[in-house]
Design a protein around this motif. Structure first.
Motif, short mmCIF file in Angstrom:
data_model
loop_
_atom_site.label_atom_id
_atom_site.label_comp_id
_atom_site.label_asym_id
_atom_site.label_seq_id
_atom_site.Cartn_x
_atom_site.Cartn_y
_atom_site.Cartn_z
N MET A 159 0.84 -1.18 0.00
CA MET A 159 0.00 0.00 0.00
C MET A 159 0.89 1.25 0.00
SD MET A 159 -3.07 0.91 2.56
CE MET A 159 -2.92 2.46 3.35
N ILE A 160 0.49 2.24 -0.75
CA ILE A 160 1.24 3.49 -0.86
C ILE A 160 0.83 4.41 0.29
CG2 ILE A 160 1.78 5.46 -2.33
CD1 ILE A 160 2.63 2.66 -3.44
N ASP A 161 1.83 4.94 0.98
CA ASP A 161 1.61 5.88 2.08
C ASP A 161 2.03 7.27 1.60
OD1 ASP A 161 1.19 6.93 4.68
OD2 ASP A 161 3.30 6.62 5.19
N ILE A 162 1.15 8.24 1.76
CA ILE A 162 1.46 9.62 1.40
C ILE A 162 1.39 10.44 2.68
CG2 ILE A 162 0.76 11.65 0.08
CD1 ILE A 162 -0.33 9.64 -2.03
N ARG A 163 2.50 11.12 2.99
CA ARG A 163 2.55 11.86 4.25
C ARG A 163 3.41 13.10 4.12
NH1 ARG A 163 7.42 11.30 6.53
NH2 ARG A 163 8.66 9.44 6.19
N VAL A 164 3.19 14.03 5.04
CA VAL A 164 3.98 15.24 5.10
C VAL A 164 5.36 14.87 5.63
CG1 VAL A 164 4.22 17.52 6.18
CG2 VAL A 164 1.96 16.71 5.45
N ALA A 165 6.38 15.33 4.96
CA ALA A 165 7.76 15.06 5.37
C ALA A 165 8.15 15.96 6.54
CB ALA A 165 8.71 15.30 4.20
N THR A 166 9.12 15.49 7.31
CA THR A 166 9.70 16.28 8.39
C THR A 166 11.19 16.46 8.10
OG1 THR A 166 10.37 14.41 9.78
CG2 THR A 166 8.08 15.21 10.02
N LYS A 167 11.84 17.26 8.92
CA LYS A 167 13.29 17.46 8.75
C LYS A 167 14.05 16.14 8.88
CE LYS A 167 13.31 22.29 9.95
NZ LYS A 167 13.92 23.39 10.68
N ASN A 168 13.47 15.17 9.59
CA ASN A 168 14.11 13.85 9.71
C ASN A 168 14.12 13.10 8.37
OD1 ASN A 168 14.54 14.27 12.44
ND2 ASN A 168 12.65 13.24 13.04
N ASP A 169 13.31 13.55 7.42
CA ASP A 169 13.24 12.93 6.09
C ASP A 169 14.18 13.60 5.09
OD1 ASP A 169 11.09 11.00 6.57
OD2 ASP A 169 9.79 12.76 6.76
N ILE A 170 15.16 14.38 5.56
CA ILE A 170 16.00 15.17 4.66
C ILE A 170 16.65 14.33 3.58
CG2 ILE A 170 17.98 15.11 6.27
CD1 ILE A 170 17.07 17.94 3.76
N SER A 212 15.63 11.51 2.23
CA SER A 212 14.60 11.09 1.28
C SER A 212 14.17 12.25 0.39
CB SER A 212 13.39 10.53 2.02
OG SER A 212 13.73 9.35 2.70
N MET A 213 14.02 13.44 0.99
CA MET A 213 13.64 14.61 0.20
C MET A 213 14.73 14.95 -0.81
SD MET A 213 11.62 17.15 2.86
CE MET A 213 12.81 17.12 4.20
N MET A 214 15.97 14.90 -0.38
CA MET A 214 17.08 15.23 -1.28
C MET A 214 17.20 14.22 -2.41
SD MET A 214 18.63 18.06 -0.60
CE MET A 214 20.10 17.80 -1.59
N SER A 215 17.15 12.94 -2.10
CA SER A 215 17.31 11.93 -3.16
C SER A 215 16.16 12.00 -4.15
CB SER A 215 17.45 10.53 -2.57
OG SER A 215 16.27 10.13 -1.92
N GLY A 221 6.34 1.11 1.14
CA GLY A 221 7.20 0.57 2.19
C GLY A 221 8.18 1.64 2.60
N ASP A 222 9.48 1.32 2.49
CA ASP A 222 10.52 2.29 2.83
C ASP A 222 11.06 3.02 1.60
OD1 ASP A 222 10.39 1.64 5.51
OD2 ASP A 222 11.96 0.12 5.38
N ILE A 223 10.52 2.71 0.42
CA ILE A 223 11.03 3.28 -0.82
C ILE A 223 10.25 4.53 -1.20
CG2 ILE A 223 11.43 2.85 -3.28
CD1 ILE A 223 11.53 -0.16 -2.54
N VAL A 224 10.95 5.66 -1.38
CA VAL A 224 10.31 6.90 -1.82
C VAL A 224 10.02 6.77 -3.31
CG1 VAL A 224 10.54 9.39 -2.07
CG2 VAL A 224 11.50 8.26 -0.06
N ILE A 225 8.74 6.89 -3.65
CA ILE A 225 8.33 6.74 -5.06
C ILE A 225 7.78 8.04 -5.63
CG2 ILE A 225 7.94 4.27 -4.88
CD1 ILE A 225 4.83 5.27 -4.86
#
Length: 151
Positions: free
Chosen positions: A1-12, A14-17, A60-64
């Motif tokens: 299942m695809i999870d869509i959520r607001v990113a936090t600074k801890n996701d830096i 993932s956001m960069m990649s 899962g853990d993969i940013v799509i």
């Protein structure tokens, strides 16, 4: 299942990649293209310190996928009494996940959060690929804006 959520600074990371992957795809750059230190450092700084909301789509853990809303405040006008405006950017879904409504869900979440922050207008620069999605959501072409770009 695809999870869509607001990113936090801890996701830096993932956001960069995701941003760098999106820039390569959108600009037809090779997989091994190397971004300038300035591009990387300024992008990282913006994610950590800029006035924005970024959402991530995860399998899962993969940013799509990712999408960001950047906020600006200008002097209030009769049509925008708060002066709060937003610009939608970097809407991206990996090719193998496209046409599943992921980008639409990311954009709709950003729009909801943007109205909650008091913005009265959202702008964007649409690619031909993205234009049908934005029109479906309700974006229209604007004839009121002119721009000057420093070269």
């Amino acid at each position: 299942m695809i999870d869509i959520r607001v990113a936090t600074k801890n996701d830096i990371e993932s956001m960069m990649s995701s941003r760098l992957e999106m820039l390569k795809v959108v600009n037809n750059l090779s997989e091994d293209y190397e971004f300038s230190d300035e591009m990387i450092n300024e992008s990282r700084d913006y994610f950590l310190n800029g006035d924005h909301i970024t959402v991530l789509a995860l399998d899962g853990d993969i940013v799509i996928g990712c999408a960001s809303m950047s906020f600006i405040r200008i002097m209030p006008t009769f049509y925008h009494l708060t002066g709060k405006r937003a610009h939608l950017m970097n809407v991206y879904t990996r090719n193998e996940y496209r046409r599943q409504g992921i980008a639409q869900k990311m954009v709709e979440l950003l729009i909801e959060k943007t109205w909650e922050k008091g913005a009265t207008e959202i702008s964007l620069d649409a690619t031909e690929l993205g234009r049908p999605l934005y029109e479906k959501i309700g974006f229209t072409d604007s004839t009121e804006c002119m721009v000057l770009t420093k070269i």
